[in-house]
Enzyme design. Structure first.
Site, PDB file in Angstrom:
ATOM      1  CE1 TYR A 188     -22.046 -23.234 -63.474  1.00  0.00           C
ATOM      2  CE2 TYR A 188     -21.698 -21.103 -64.533  1.00  0.00           C
ATOM      3  CZ  TYR A 188     -22.469 -22.243 -64.348  1.00  0.00           C
ATOM      4  OH  TYR A 188     -23.649 -22.385 -65.033  1.00  0.00           O
ATOM      5  CG  ASP A 196     -24.655 -38.042 -55.031  1.00  0.00           C
ATOM      6  OD1 ASP A 196     -24.066 -37.447 -55.958  1.00  0.00           O
ATOM      7  OD2 ASP A 196     -24.282 -37.974 -53.844  1.00  0.00           O
ATOM      8  CE  LYS A 241     -21.823 -25.183 -66.456  1.00  0.00           C
ATOM      9  NZ  LYS A 241     -22.649 -26.394 -66.527  1.00  0.00           N
TER      10      LYS A 241
HETATM   11  C1  AKB Z   1     -25.058 -18.456 -63.183  1.00  0.00           C
HETATM   12  O1  AKB Z   1     -25.319 -17.263 -63.001  1.00  0.00           O
HETATM   13  O2  AKB Z   1     -24.200 -19.080 -62.564  1.00  0.00           O
HETATM   14  C2  AKB Z   1     -25.831 -19.183 -64.259  1.00  0.00           C
HETATM   15  C3  AKB Z   1     -25.107 -19.148 -65.562  1.00  0.00           C
HETATM   16  C4  AKB Z   1     -25.094 -17.932 -66.388  1.00  0.00           C
HETATM   17  O3  AKB Z   1     -24.514 -20.118 -65.937  1.00  0.00           O
HETATM   18  N1  AKB Z   1     -27.140 -18.622 -64.391  1.00  0.00           N
END
Ligand code: AKB
Length: 313
Positions: free
Chosen positions: A141, A52, A145
């Site tokens: 997300y 993990d 990133k």
């Molecule tokens: C997503 O769709 O979240 C991934 C990406 C483009 O990082 N495939």
């Protein structure tokens, strides 16, 4: 790069990366890890450890025992899943990354982790998106990133860790289906075309996003990691893409092989919103110039290979 530990090795990229690295560097020199035991025969009897990524102590213990020279940190929640549970995404995506970077720093490992087209947002130029540009994503997300790219640069500058990364587009593969991504339609469409002759897309017909066939993605990781550091002006992370496509374009290509294939739409507002916040087409010039990124698959060739491979399963 001779001995490699991989986190998130059972994911969409990790699965094929593990297979390719084993083929290239030898089974005994690759240690795949993931949060659960692998299912099926493919990984049976081969080195594998449960890890993990939130557990820094265990991560360091595995590295201390296996003695890799490189870590590939692939464990991450994708965009749509992260949007459903942003706090958990922060824990996995950022907590895991900090642990992995700390481990790389302590043990002097070369380090790869993927960023994404998700690191861009609505104020980023949509066409020909440059390597260095506005990055104000509106998803958890994307926030992860961008923070991850900056953190990797920081570890390079401050501690001399050899961090490298790419901004992956949607990745298309027949080996392992993705889960929880916005670009997943471009994989599902091939499987459903062969299973049922039809597909209902959750992304709208004319929404373009960058994509790439998995073989090109794996080659890109290896090429970047093997590049002479003197060649790299940028590090975290390089734009890489092989095509900018939308559901209608994929369907038209599939119809060359399955003429009766039917495509309709039931657009998911969350994933559609994420897709619309991302660029239509990023510019991979710097990756080509600095370390020879050279994707081989366009939509036509990828469609042929995908349909053939899924048919053979
Ligand atoms: C997503 O769709 O979240 C991934 C990406 C483009 O990082 N495939």
């Amino acid at each position: 790069m001779e001995r490699i530990i991989i986190t998130g090795a059972l994911g969409q990229i990790g699965t094929e990366l593990t297979l390719k690295l084993r083929e290239k560097y030898g089974e005994e020199n690759v240690l795949p890890t993931d949060i659960k035991e692998p299912e099926g025969e493919a990984l049976k009897g081969k080195p594998f450890e449960v890890l993990d990524v939130r557990d820094q102590e265990r991560m360091k213990a595995l590295v201390s025992e296996f003695k890799p020279d490189t870590m590939m940190h692939m464990a991450s929640l994708l965009s749509a899943t992260a949007e459903k549970n942003p706090q958990f995404a922060w824990e996995i995506n950022m907590g895991g990354l900090v642990n992995a970077l700390e481990t790389a720093r302590e043990f002097g490992l070369k380090f790869f982790t993927p960023s994404s087209i998700g690191a861009f947002g609505p104020s980023t130029p949509k066409e020909n998106t440059p390597q260095v540009t506005i990055q104000r994503p509106t998803t958890m997300y994307g926030v992860n990133k961008v923070a991850g790219e900056l953190l990797c640069d920081y570890y390079h500058e401050k501690f001399g860790v050899d961090t490298r990364g790419v901004r992956f587009p949607g990745l298309i593969s027949h080996v392992k289906e993705p889960g929880g991504g916005t670009t997943d339609y471009a994989v599902e469409i091939y499987f459903e075309a062969l299973r049922n002759g039809r597909y209902t897309s959750f992304i709208d017909k004319s929404t373009n996003m960058d994509m790439m066939y998995m073989d090109d993605a794996i080659d890109a990781i290896i090429k970047l990691m093997e590049a002479d550091p003197g060649q790299l002006k940028d590090r975290n992370a390089f734009n890489v893409s092989a095509m900018s496509i939308n559901p209608e374009m994929v369907a038209n290509e599939i119809r060359k092989h399955i003429p009766d294939f039917e495509l309709d739409y039931d657009v998911d507002p969350v994933r559609q919103g994420i897709a619309e916040s991302w660029p239509n087409a990023i510019d991979s010039t710097e990756a080509k110039r600095q370390w020879g990124f050279d994707p081989r698959y366009d939509l036509e060739k990828m469609t042929e290979v995908m349909l053939e491979a899924i048919r053979n399963k």
